[in-house]
Design a protein around this motif. Structure first.
Motif, PDB file in Angstrom:
ATOM      1  N   ARG A  88     -63.899 -49.129  95.049  1.00  9.45           N
ATOM      2  CA  ARG A  88     -62.449 -48.994  95.341  1.00  9.45           C
ATOM      3  C   ARG A  88     -62.028 -49.188  96.084  1.00  9.45           C
ATOM      4  O   ARG A  88     -62.121 -48.243  97.510  1.00  9.45           O
ATOM      5  CB  ARG A  88     -61.439 -47.760  94.693  1.00  9.45           C
ATOM      6  N   THR A  89     -61.041 -50.045  97.061  1.00  7.59           N
ATOM      7  CA  THR A  89     -60.762 -50.151  98.272  1.00  7.59           C
ATOM      8  C   THR A  89     -58.574 -49.921  98.140  1.00  7.59           C
ATOM      9  O   THR A  89     -57.837 -51.039  96.966  1.00  7.59           O
ATOM     10  CB  THR A  89     -60.728 -51.100  98.023  1.00  7.59           C
ATOM     11  N   HIS A 119     -51.810 -36.040  98.314  1.00  2.00           N
ATOM     12  CA  HIS A 119     -51.763 -37.178  98.501  1.00  2.00           C
ATOM     13  C   HIS A 119     -52.353 -37.950 100.083  1.00  2.00           C
ATOM     14  O   HIS A 119     -53.303 -36.974 100.001  1.00  2.00           O
ATOM     15  CB  HIS A 119     -50.589 -37.195  99.354  1.00  2.00           C
ATOM     16  N   LEU A 120     -52.151 -39.040 100.264  1.00  4.77           N
ATOM     17  CA  LEU A 120     -52.974 -39.898 101.208  1.00  4.77           C
ATOM     18  C   LEU A 120     -52.398 -40.596 101.773  1.00  4.77           C
ATOM     19  O   LEU A 120     -51.789 -41.162 101.711  1.00  4.77           O
ATOM     20  CB  LEU A 120     -54.304 -40.374 100.711  1.00  4.77           C
ATOM     21  N   LEU A 153     -45.797 -46.518 107.569  1.00  5.18           N
ATOM     22  CA  LEU A 153     -46.109 -45.104 106.288  1.00  5.18           C
ATOM     23  C   LEU A 153     -46.588 -45.295 104.962  1.00  5.18           C
ATOM     24  O   LEU A 153     -45.402 -45.706 104.508  1.00  5.18           O
ATOM     25  CB  LEU A 153     -45.497 -44.150 106.669  1.00  5.18           C
ATOM     26  N   ARG A 154     -47.828 -45.609 104.252  1.00  7.58           N
ATOM     27  CA  ARG A 154     -48.042 -45.365 103.151  1.00  7.58           C
ATOM     28  C   ARG A 154     -48.371 -44.257 102.230  1.00  7.58           C
ATOM     29  O   ARG A 154     -49.506 -43.742 102.962  1.00  7.58           O
ATOM     30  CB  ARG A 154     -48.812 -47.090 102.367  1.00  7.58           C
ATOM     31  N   ILE A 155     -47.704 -43.720 100.839  1.00  7.54           N
ATOM     32  CA  ILE A 155     -48.474 -42.813 100.108  1.00  7.54           C
ATOM     33  C   ILE A 155     -48.726 -42.553  99.318  1.00  7.54           C
ATOM     34  O   ILE A 155     -48.383 -44.037  98.811  1.00  7.54           O
ATOM     35  CB  ILE A 155     -46.960 -41.728 100.145  1.00  7.54           C
ATOM     36  N   ASP A 200     -55.618 -41.887  90.725  1.00  7.13           N
ATOM     37  CA  ASP A 200     -55.870 -42.825  91.041  1.00  7.13           C
ATOM     38  C   ASP A 200     -55.334 -43.762  91.964  1.00  7.13           C
ATOM     39  O   ASP A 200     -55.497 -44.999  92.483  1.00  7.13           O
ATOM     40  CB  ASP A 200     -56.386 -44.108  89.591  1.00  7.13           C
ATOM     41  N   TYR A 201     -54.923 -43.015  93.124  1.00  5.01           N
ATOM     42  CA  TYR A 201     -54.804 -43.206  94.573  1.00  5.01           C
ATOM     43  C   TYR A 201     -53.601 -44.319  94.011  1.00  5.01           C
ATOM     44  O   TYR A 201     -53.200 -45.736  95.329  1.00  5.01           O
ATOM     45  CB  TYR A 201     -55.411 -44.103  95.033  1.00  5.01           C
ATOM     46  N   ALA A 202     -52.682 -44.205  93.361  1.00  2.00           N
ATOM     47  CA  ALA A 202     -51.793 -45.350  93.336  1.00  2.00           C
ATOM     48  C   ALA A 202     -50.557 -44.888  93.915  1.00  2.00           C
ATOM     49  O   ALA A 202     -50.318 -43.509  95.019  1.00  2.00           O
ATOM     50  CB  ALA A 202     -50.285 -45.239  91.998  1.00  2.00           C
ATOM     51  N   ILE A 203     -49.364 -46.517  94.610  1.00  2.37           N
ATOM     52  CA  ILE A 203     -49.168 -46.246  95.781  1.00  2.37           C
ATOM     53  C   ILE A 203     -47.410 -45.212  95.533  1.00  2.37           C
ATOM     54  O   ILE A 203     -47.137 -45.809  94.726  1.00  2.37           O
ATOM     55  CB  ILE A 203     -48.296 -47.884  95.995  1.00  2.37           C
ATOM     56  N   LYS A 204     -47.486 -43.737  95.786  1.00  2.00           N
ATOM     57  CA  LYS A 204     -45.798 -43.488  95.725  1.00  2.00           C
ATOM     58  C   LYS A 204     -44.585 -43.943  96.372  1.00  2.00           C
ATOM     59  O   LYS A 204     -43.623 -44.277  95.917  1.00  2.00           O
ATOM     60  CB  LYS A 204     -46.353 -41.312  96.480  1.00  2.00           C
TER      61      LYS A 204
END
Length: 607
Positions: free
Chosen positions: A485-486, A504-505, A514-516, A522-526
């Motif tokens: 997964r990337t 969060h990452l 800056l991307r959260i 499942d590491y969706a873009i917030k």
């Protein structure tokens, strides 16, 4: 949201072996001055943790000097520019700017009425100039030397006299104004490093690389005596400073001592032994009020004790080279700031007491420290360009020769998780450590790893690449397994951090974004956050997990709010001349920043 600059842990003087360091004296007795890089540091002499920084020079500053009135400071740089600026206002407004000659300025002196200035150095056409401070009009000329001039001083009482010491091994004596050359003193056999009039103007001292200190009549320039007979020191003398009553002076030497002299008898009353290491050479000194100060080649500022010459009253330590990373840890309930620099030094700063507590003892990193974190066991985990990862006990503050892990490539980043796990991202390698030992290595990668972060739960490791992708690896026992997964960033990944609760990452990149990502989703873009004008280099989460800070090559720091992308705080010119290299939170309202200016700053953030 608002911010306030709360405290500055100022840099030390920038030192060069064999070159004297001029310390500026405050006529009001409160502060002293020195230069580091493009800045002038104004430091309170009674409480040196109180400091102010002047940052308006475009070139490296070499010397700074108070006007006798105390209202202005003149500072000179390597290009030959002199800036005269106000000391009473926080903004330090520029009064005048001159270029008396083209070349490095080495010393500055004022007449006691603060109206005339003498400036000397390494000019191409000439080595010095004397002029009116408010118009730049010449009031004589500095003649008598055939090589660059290292030091200059003006007699602090009428009739005015001017003395200068040069690489041509002579001291020139001039009368004025307008100042005219009278004669040269040729007692020295090597470079003359420092010339200084006594406060009463009756005498002056000339010190040289030959170890000689000559005392002369202040009015006529005639030689009176030589301190200590043939030689005052076994090494070159780089600086002298007179006592306020003109009866004594101190001298700083390359023989690693500072001596206190009785001028009338020519004998040394006290010899301060500063150490045995080459970095203990003494290149500058200052006698101000009751304080006797010297500066070592290491940059350390020593407050000398007449009653105990072998142990200074206090030693001001810090960074003299660019600071690359900071981290914060609580010890016995008190927040401690760790900062590390280009030369491998790690400093330990007290957040509450706002001063340096010291450095870890022993032999540490031998090159630039790239990243630091503190693990659950209270160990400072640091990686450097000496290809090592070090584990240093924050309680004992001692480097351990056994707690060093040698890497097969240069480490760029470290991240820690419970259970003794450490993720190390190196050039072309990703290494997993457990309990200070290598347990797994990812090599022959089809991408270039730039940075990494390990989830606080210790389950997932994220590695950001130069290709703008973040790869997720699951931590399975003592190994890393690619999840296939990337995550997509908008450009080369520059920094990453999981929030403290692991929800969060945060990923930053060279495209200023800056991307959260939301971990549970499942590491969706917030959200994406924009504001920086140049590449983002550092990111740090506040303890509340609601706010985080980023810094960029644009010298800006932004404070972001996760729940509201429009709610943000900008700190422009956080370190004025350089970008902010690293960020760390002390608590929800206190941020610490570092930069190439060798300073560490503390900010109060209000939401």
């Amino acid at each position: 949201m608002s911010y306030e600059s709360k405290h500055t842990f100022a840099s030390l003087p920038q030192m060069e072996r064999g070159v004297s360091k001029v310390l500026g004296r405050d006529p009001k007795g409160n502060n002293f001055l020195y230069a580091n890089g493009k800045t002038v540091i104004i430091r309170n002499i009674d409480n040196p943790s109180i400091a102010d920084i002047y940052t308006e020079h475009a070139q490296q500053v070499t010397v700074a000097c108070y006007a006798p009135s105390g209202f202005y400071i003149a500072s000179g740089d390597v290009s030959g520019k002199i800036r005269i600026w106000d000391t009473t206002q926080k903004e330090h407004l520029l009064k005048y700017e001159y270029q008396p000659f083209s070349g490095k300025i080495r010393d500055i002196a004022w007449t006691e009425d603060s109206k005339r200035m003498a400036v000397v150095g390494e000019g191409r056409e000439k080595f010095g100039a004397v002029f009116l401070w408010d118009s730049g009009s010449s009031v004589g000329e500095l003649a008598g030397h055939s090589k660059s001039i290292n030091s200059v001083d003006l007699k602090p009482s009428r009739p005015y006299r001017l003395i200068s010491g040069s690489d041509d091994m002579t001291v020139a004596f001039s009368e004025g104004p307008p100042f005219k050359f009278k004669f040269t003193l040729k007692d020295h056999t090597r470079f003359v490093n420092c010339v200084r009039f006594s406060p009463d103007g009756n005498r002056f001292a000339a010190a040289g690389a030959d170890g000689l200190i000559i005392i002369c009549d202040g009015k006529t320039g005639e030689k009176i005596s030589a301190l200590g007979g043939e030689k005052a020191h076994n090494g070159g003398v780089y600086a002298v400073s007179w006592s306020p009553d003109s009866s004594q002076l101190i001298s700083a030497s390359g023989d690693k001592t500072v001596k206190l002299w009785d001028v009338s008898t020519g004998t040394a009353v006290t010899t301060f032994n500063m150490g045995n290491d080459v970095m203990d050479q003494q290149l500058g000194c200052l006698w101000q009020k009751d304080h006797l100060i010297s500066v070592s080649l290491s940059g350390n500022i020593n407050y000398l004790d007449k009653n105990n010459p072998d142990k200074p009253l206090r030693v001001i330590k810090g960074h003299s080279k660019s600071v690359h990373c900071v981290t914060v840890h609580k010890i016995d309930g008190k927040s401690i700031i760790f900062s590390a620099s280009h030369d491998g030094h790690i400093n330990i700063l007290s957040f509450v007491l706002t001063h340096l507590l010291g450095l870890p003892n022993g032999k540490g990193h031998t090159n630039q420290v790239n990243k630091m974190v503190v693990d659950q066991a209270g160990q400072l985990v640091s990686c450097g360009m000496d290809d090592t990862v070090r584990f240093t006990d924050t309680q004992t503050k001692e480097y351990s020769a056994s707690d060093v892990v040698k890497m097969d490539a240069q480490p760029k980043c470290v991240s820690i998780a419970p259970g003794g796990l450490t993720l190390v991202v190196c050039i072309d390698l990703v290494v997993l450590l457990k309990d200070k030992k290598k347990v797994f290595t990812l090599e022959k990668l089809d991408y270039e790893p730039e940075t990494g972060a390990i989830h606080p739960g210790g389950t997932t490791a994220a590695v950001g690449g130069a290709d703008g992708k973040v790869r997720l690896y699951s931590v399975q026992g003592n190994s890393l397994k690619e999840e296939g997964r990337t995550l997509e960033a908008t450009g080369r990944v520059t920094a990453m951090a999981f929030s403290h609760d692991g929800a969060h990452l945060a990923v930053t990149d060279e495209k200023k974004v800056l991307r959260i990502f939301t971990v549970a989703d499942d590491y969706a873009i917030k959200d994406d956050f924009y504001g920086h004008h140049a590449k983002i280099v550092s990111v740090a989460w506040a303890p509340d997990n609601e706010h985080l800070a980023t810094s960029g090559m644009d010298m800006m720091v932004y404070i972001w709010t996760i729940s509201d992308s429009d709610k943000r705080l900008k700190i422009p010119d956080a370190h004025r001349l350089h970008h902010v290299t690293s960020l760390a939170w002390v608590d929800d309202h206190t941020l610490v920043t570092s930069s190439y200016d060798a300073c560490v700053k503390q900010w109060t953030i209000m939401y």
